[in-house]
Design a protein around this motif. Structure first.
Motif, PDB file in Angstrom:
ATOM      1  N   GLN A 181       9.768   5.600  20.302  1.00  0.00           N
ATOM      2  CA  GLN A 181       9.689   6.356  21.562  1.00  0.00           C
ATOM      3  C   GLN A 181      10.097   7.809  21.315  1.00  0.00           C
ATOM      4  OE1 GLN A 181      11.716   4.513  24.889  1.00  0.00           O
ATOM      5  NE2 GLN A 181      12.105   6.486  25.872  1.00  0.00           N
ATOM      6  N   THR A 182       9.388   8.737  21.953  1.00  0.00           N
ATOM      7  CA  THR A 182       9.737  10.154  21.841  1.00  0.00           C
ATOM      8  C   THR A 182      11.024  10.414  22.613  1.00  0.00           C
ATOM      9  OG1 THR A 182       7.410  10.825  21.652  1.00  0.00           O
ATOM     10  CG2 THR A 182       8.999  12.529  22.292  1.00  0.00           C
ATOM     11  N   ILE A 183      12.038  10.908  21.910  1.00  0.00           N
ATOM     12  CA  ILE A 183      13.328  11.162  22.551  1.00  0.00           C
ATOM     13  C   ILE A 183      13.664  12.650  22.591  1.00  0.00           C
ATOM     14  CG2 ILE A 183      14.297   8.900  21.962  1.00  0.00           C
ATOM     15  CD1 ILE A 183      15.751  10.292  19.612  1.00  0.00           C
ATOM     16  N   ALA A 184      12.924  13.468  21.804  1.00  0.00           N
ATOM     17  CA  ALA A 184      13.261  14.892  21.736  1.00  0.00           C
ATOM     18  C   ALA A 184      12.140  15.649  21.022  1.00  0.00           C
ATOM     19  CB  ALA A 184      14.582  15.074  20.975  1.00  0.00           C
ATOM     20  N   SER A 185      12.368  16.929  20.862  1.00  0.00           N
ATOM     21  CA  SER A 185      11.473  17.773  20.058  1.00  0.00           C
ATOM     22  C   SER A 185      12.348  18.673  19.192  1.00  0.00           C
ATOM     23  CB  SER A 185      10.563  18.610  20.954  1.00  0.00           C
ATOM     24  OG  SER A 185      11.329  19.443  21.809  1.00  0.00           O
ATOM     25  N   VAL A 186      11.809  19.098  18.061  1.00  0.00           N
ATOM     26  CA  VAL A 186      12.561  19.986  17.167  1.00  0.00           C
ATOM     27  C   VAL A 186      12.811  21.311  17.874  1.00  0.00           C
ATOM     28  CG1 VAL A 186      12.506  21.231  14.964  1.00  0.00           C
ATOM     29  CG2 VAL A 186      11.596  18.893  15.110  1.00  0.00           C
ATOM     30  N   ALA A 187      14.053  21.783  17.786  1.00  0.00           N
ATOM     31  CA  ALA A 187      14.428  23.041  18.446  1.00  0.00           C
ATOM     32  C   ALA A 187      14.232  24.231  17.500  1.00  0.00           C
ATOM     33  CB  ALA A 187      15.880  22.962  18.898  1.00  0.00           C
ATOM     34  N   GLU A 188      14.332  25.417  18.047  1.00  0.00           N
ATOM     35  CA  GLU A 188      14.312  26.633  17.224  1.00  0.00           C
ATOM     36  C   GLU A 188      15.514  26.604  16.281  1.00  0.00           C
ATOM     37  OE1 GLU A 188      12.088  28.913  17.080  1.00  0.00           O
ATOM     38  OE2 GLU A 188      10.887  28.577  18.905  1.00  0.00           O
ATOM     39  N   ALA A 189      15.386  27.265  15.135  1.00  0.00           N
ATOM     40  CA  ALA A 189      16.486  27.304  14.171  1.00  0.00           C
ATOM     41  C   ALA A 189      17.741  27.861  14.824  1.00  0.00           C
ATOM     42  CB  ALA A 189      16.094  28.161  12.962  1.00  0.00           C
ATOM     43  N   MET A 190      18.855  27.164  14.613  1.00  0.00           N
ATOM     44  CA  MET A 190      20.112  27.590  15.234  1.00  0.00           C
ATOM     45  C   MET A 190      21.295  26.959  14.522  1.00  0.00           C
ATOM     46  SD  MET A 190      20.370  25.186  18.637  1.00  0.00           S
ATOM     47  CE  MET A 190      18.742  25.555  19.238  1.00  0.00           C
ATOM     48  N   GLY A 191      22.464  27.352  14.970  1.00  0.00           N
ATOM     49  CA  GLY A 191      23.696  26.705  14.528  1.00  0.00           C
ATOM     50  C   GLY A 191      24.011  26.903  13.062  1.00  0.00           C
ATOM     51  N   GLN A 192      24.784  25.975  12.503  1.00  0.00           N
ATOM     52  CA  GLN A 192      25.326  26.123  11.153  1.00  0.00           C
ATOM     53  C   GLN A 192      24.295  25.880  10.047  1.00  0.00           C
ATOM     54  OE1 GLN A 192      28.508  23.280  10.940  1.00  0.00           O
ATOM     55  NE2 GLN A 192      27.137  21.537  10.582  1.00  0.00           N
ATOM     56  N   GLU A 193      23.024  25.592  10.439  1.00  0.00           N
ATOM     57  CA  GLU A 193      21.982  25.426   9.433  1.00  0.00           C
ATOM     58  C   GLU A 193      20.740  26.266   9.781  1.00  0.00           C
ATOM     59  OE1 GLU A 193      21.128  21.245   8.892  1.00  0.00           O
ATOM     60  OE2 GLU A 193      23.163  20.759   8.241  1.00  0.00           O
ATOM     61  N   TYR A 194      20.926  27.358  10.513  1.00  0.00           N
ATOM     62  CA  TYR A 194      19.761  28.107  11.012  1.00  0.00           C
ATOM     63  C   TYR A 194      18.958  28.757   9.884  1.00  0.00           C
ATOM     64  CZ  TYR A 194      21.742  32.820  10.444  1.00  0.00           C
ATOM     65  OH  TYR A 194      22.231  33.984   9.924  1.00  0.00           O
ATOM     66  N   LYS A 195      19.580  29.064   8.725  1.00  0.00           N
ATOM     67  CA  LYS A 195      18.844  29.666   7.617  1.00  0.00           C
ATOM     68  C   LYS A 195      17.837  28.692   6.984  1.00  0.00           C
ATOM     69  CE  LYS A 195      21.916  33.393   6.172  1.00  0.00           C
ATOM     70  NZ  LYS A 195      22.678  33.996   5.047  1.00  0.00           N
ATOM     71  N   ASP A 196      17.963  27.397   7.300  1.00  0.00           N
ATOM     72  CA  ASP A 196      17.011  26.401   6.795  1.00  0.00           C
ATOM     73  C   ASP A 196      15.770  26.332   7.675  1.00  0.00           C
ATOM     74  OD1 ASP A 196      18.570  25.604   4.617  1.00  0.00           O
ATOM     75  OD2 ASP A 196      19.747  24.223   5.856  1.00  0.00           O
ATOM     76  N   GLY A 197      15.735  27.130   8.740  1.00  0.00           N
ATOM     77  CA  GLY A 197      14.591  27.125   9.643  1.00  0.00           C
ATOM     78  C   GLY A 197      14.637  25.945  10.604  1.00  0.00           C
ATOM     79  N   ALA A 198      13.622  25.840  11.443  1.00  0.00           N
ATOM     80  CA  ALA A 198      13.574  24.737  12.408  1.00  0.00           C
ATOM     81  C   ALA A 198      13.458  23.415  11.649  1.00  0.00           C
ATOM     82  CB  ALA A 198      12.379  24.925  13.347  1.00  0.00           C
ATOM     83  N   HIS A 199      14.307  22.465  11.989  1.00  0.00           N
ATOM     84  CA  HIS A 199      14.277  21.164  11.304  1.00  0.00           C
ATOM     85  C   HIS A 199      15.039  20.119  12.119  1.00  0.00           C
ATOM     86  CE1 HIS A 199      18.184  22.806   9.987  1.00  0.00           C
ATOM     87  NE2 HIS A 199      18.556  21.544   9.828  1.00  0.00           N
ATOM     88  N   LEU A 200      14.812  18.890  11.783  1.00  0.00           N
ATOM     89  CA  LEU A 200      15.571  17.777  12.367  1.00  0.00           C
ATOM     90  C   LEU A 200      16.634  17.349  11.375  1.00  0.00           C
ATOM     91  CD1 LEU A 200      16.117  15.333  14.306  1.00  0.00           C
ATOM     92  CD2 LEU A 200      14.362  14.090  12.984  1.00  0.00           C
ATOM     93  N   HIS A 201      17.888  17.331  11.819  1.00  0.00           N
ATOM     94  CA  HIS A 201      18.985  16.802  11.015  1.00  0.00           C
ATOM     95  C   HIS A 201      19.202  15.358  11.473  1.00  0.00           C
ATOM     96  CE1 HIS A 201      22.870  16.846   8.833  1.00  0.00           C
ATOM     97  NE2 HIS A 201      23.280  16.069   9.839  1.00  0.00           N
ATOM     98  N   PHE A 202      18.943  14.408  10.568  1.00  0.00           N
ATOM     99  CA  PHE A 202      18.958  12.978  10.915  1.00  0.00           C
ATOM    100  C   PHE A 202      20.052  12.251  10.124  1.00  0.00           C
ATOM    101  CE2 PHE A 202      17.253   8.623   9.999  1.00  0.00           C
ATOM    102  CZ  PHE A 202      17.267   8.123  11.288  1.00  0.00           C
ATOM    103  N   GLU A 203      20.898  11.516  10.850  1.00  0.00           N
ATOM    104  CA  GLU A 203      22.001  10.777  10.221  1.00  0.00           C
ATOM    105  C   GLU A 203      21.938   9.297  10.599  1.00  0.00           C
ATOM    106  OE1 GLU A 203      25.395  14.320  10.218  1.00  0.00           O
ATOM    107  OE2 GLU A 203      25.514  12.695  11.699  1.00  0.00           O
TER     108      GLU A 203
END
Length: 222
Positions: A181-203
């Motif tokens: 199920q779609t729960i979200a969309s990738v956001a604009e680059a931000m926060g403590q990993e913004y230099k990595d560009g827009a991405h999904l951090h998955f844990e």
């Protein structure tokens, strides 16, 4: 003289009969002793044999019972292990892992630390899917650190976490979501990993401890 001869013969006969009787008694006594000995010996052998057979039989039965119980326990454990659906799907369509689980250098913060997830490169607006069905436990937003983070609990002690996303409209804590199920969309680059560009951090967490998501995901390097 004639009276003495019969008396002498009678004494000899009496002595003879006494000796013969004594011999018969001795023979009878020996026969009885031998018979009793053989009889008791057979009884002892029979009793020992019965005891051994009984003990062996009991041990065998007990061992079989224990084995059966252990087999039953193993079956129960197997049933518990496979009771929940734990087949993950990729949380994003385009699979491009730019940072993996483990010790790494964060270019934004310019320091090394343990990276507790996998970063999938994407474009702002790319859909993010629930890797497994479960219940949304929290949706938090912190633009300085991880942006918006969605946490979902699953069966078998599993938890998945999706960061640097924009939550789907209407999604809230307590909602039940299906796998894929779609729960979200990738956001604009931000926060403590913004230099990595827009991405999904998955844990992924198992019983509260971070584990390598690759344990549950099949990731093919490009």
């Amino acid at each position: 003289m004639n009276d003495q001869q019969p008396k002498s013969k009678n004494k000899k006969l009496l002595t003879y009969y006494l000796i013969l009787g004594a011999c018969i008694l001795i023979i009878a006594a020996v026969a009885i002793a031998v018979t009793l000995s053989l009889t008791l010996g057979k009884d002892d052998m029979t009793i020992d044999g019965d005891d051994d057979q009984t003990l062996d039989g009991d041990d065998t039965d007990k061992d079989d019972g224990k084995d059966d119980d252990n087999d039953s326990d193993d079956d129960d454990d197997d049933a518990d292990d496979t009771g929940g659906e734990t087949t993950f799907i990729m949380p994003i369509d385009e699979v491009d892992a730019i940072n993996c689980f483990g010790f790494y250098h964060n270019s934004t913060l310019d320091k090394y630390y343990l990276h507790t997830g996998i970063d999938f490169a994407g474009k702002a607006g790319d859909e993010v899917f629930a890797a497994l069905g479960g219940t949304v436990t929290s949706i938090t937003t912190d633009p300085v650190l991880m942006g918006t983070t969605i946490t979902i609990e699953h069966p078998d002690g599993l938890t998945t976490v999706y960061s640097f996303v924009d939550a789907a409209d209407g999604l809230k804590a307590g909602d039940t979501v299906e796998r894929g199920q779609t729960i979200a969309s990738v956001a604009e680059a931000m926060g403590q990993e913004y230099k990595d560009g827009a991405h999904l951090h998955f844990e992924v967490y198992l019983n509260g401890e971070a584990v390598d998501p690759e344990t549950y995901l099949e990731i093919t390097e490009k």
